[in-house]
Design an enzyme around this catalytic site. Structure first.
Site, short mmCIF file in Angstrom:
data_model
loop_
_atom_site.label_atom_id
_atom_site.label_comp_id
_atom_site.label_asym_id
_atom_site.label_seq_id
_atom_site.Cartn_x
_atom_site.Cartn_y
_atom_site.Cartn_z
N GLY A 53 0.76 -1.23 0.00
CA GLY A 53 0.00 0.00 0.00
C GLY A 53 0.80 1.29 0.00
N TRP A 55 2.24 2.90 -2.50
CA TRP A 55 1.84 3.79 -3.60
C TRP A 55 0.46 4.37 -3.34
CZ3 TRP A 55 3.54 2.73 -9.30
CH2 TRP A 55 4.94 2.77 -9.37
N ASP A 87 -5.69 -5.77 -5.41
CA ASP A 87 -4.66 -6.78 -5.19
C ASP A 87 -5.32 -8.10 -4.82
OD1 ASP A 87 -1.35 -6.40 -4.55
OD2 ASP A 87 -2.29 -8.30 -3.98
N ASP A 106 -8.65 -10.25 -8.94
CA ASP A 106 -7.70 -10.58 -10.00
C ASP A 106 -7.83 -9.54 -11.11
OD1 ASP A 106 -6.20 -11.68 -12.05
OD2 ASP A 106 -6.97 -13.72 -11.78
N ASP A 131 2.77 -1.18 -9.48
CA ASP A 131 4.12 -1.49 -9.00
C ASP A 131 4.27 -2.99 -8.76
OD1 ASP A 131 6.74 -0.86 -8.20
OD2 ASP A 131 6.16 -0.78 -6.09
N LYS A 171 5.68 -0.96 -13.54
CA LYS A 171 7.04 -1.49 -13.43
C LYS A 171 7.34 -2.39 -14.62
CE LYS A 171 8.67 -2.71 -9.44
NZ LYS A 171 8.90 -3.41 -8.17
#
Length: 299
Positions: A53, A55, A87, A106, A131, A171
């Site tokens: 958490g 970000w 998440d 998902d 990320d 990322k």
């Protein structure tokens, strides 16, 4: 002793605890914003693969600060700024200064995309960040491939939930085949850059793709199979280092005592249900010799 003994508690790790962030990765997003201004004019954001958490914490704080003036001028309140964190794992709540809506699901499922849009009152996000990263194996080719699949999954759901003109930050592991990923991003965004924040270790192959001005191809219909329905074109993507020589070096060891005082602080938010919890329970009353034996048997 060797590379395995490297102290991971670097300057950004310690500063994260001092500033109340759950992970050092918070500084990566802050440094990306300093160069690309990704938070400007944004009030609806989605944080994919958000746990633990850090970000989302940055989003909550910065979006509140950025929107404070417009709130007072337009008689709005902070509930008009909406952040969704997605998440597979549960995440400790973030309620201030702006509450973060959590979806445990998902990102490859269309139902998750529909829930996000419903939370935004049938509007779409202006910024999507991710990320997420797999548990690395140390085998670079495998790690790069798995990360590329995660990035494509993030791009896939982004095509469902991002408004035209929006931004996408995710990322990426740099490797010999990543030019194909850059080309895929250019199908959907007018501008694509690769950023390397100074808080990201030089020894790491990670970087961040910063995509601006979402403009999908004409007649493109988002789908959860393959977002790449148009021909790819080759482009040279600019590589941008976020930060300068004045920034702290994430690969360097700094003294814990800079002004004669140092106060140790515990981790702000410990894992809720770590995968190693069961084995720690089994080994806490055993000797070191028996602990090592049990760990070998487990693996």
């Amino acid at each position: 002793m060797g590379k395995t003994s490297k102290d991971k508690r670097d300057i950004y790790y310690r500063q994260a605890k001092e500033n109340g962030y759950r992970a050092r990765s918070a500084f990566k997003l802050l440094q990306i914003d300093k160069v690309f201004h990704i938070f400007d004019g944004v009030s609806r954001v989605v944080d994919l693969c958000a746990a633990p958490g850090s970000w989302s914490q940055v989003l909550s704080k910065r979006l509140y600060e950025n929107n404070c003036i417009s709130m007072s001028e337009n008689n709005l309140d902070k509930d008009d700024v909406k952040i969704v964190a997605v998440d597979l794992q549960a995440m400790a709540p973030i309620n201030a200064p702006i509450c973060v809506k959590q979806l445990q699901g998902d990102i490859t499922q269309l139902s998750v995309a529909n829930e996000i849009i419903a939370y935004f009152d049938d509007k779409k996000a202006q910024l999507v960040v991710c990320d997420g990263a797999p548990d690395v194996t140390g085998l670079h080719d495998i790690d790069e491939y798995i990360q590329s699949q995660l990035l494509l999954a993030a791009l896939n759901i982004t095509t469902h939930i991002l408004a035209n003109g929006g931004k996408f930050v995710a990322k990426i592991f740099r490797g010999k085949d990543t030019s194909l990923l850059y080309s895929q991003m250019r199908v959907f965004f007018k501008k694509v850059s690769i950023a390397k924040p100074s808080s990201s270790r030089n020894s790491s192959i990670e970087a961040f793709v910063v995509c601006e001005n979402y403009s999908p191809p004409d007649n493109y219909v988002p789908q959860m199979i393959d977002p790449n329905t148009t021909a790819l074109d080759k482009n040279i993507v600019p590589f941008v280092v976020c930060g300068d020589l004045g920034n702290l070096d994430s690969d360097m060891s700094y003294s814990l005592i800079s002004d004669g005082k140092y106060e140790y602080k515990e981790v702000l938010q410990k894992p809720i249900s770590p995968a190693y919890k069961e084995i720690l329970e089994k080994t806490k009353n055993l000797s070191l010799k028996h602990q090592n034996y049990l760990l070998k048997e487990t693996h």
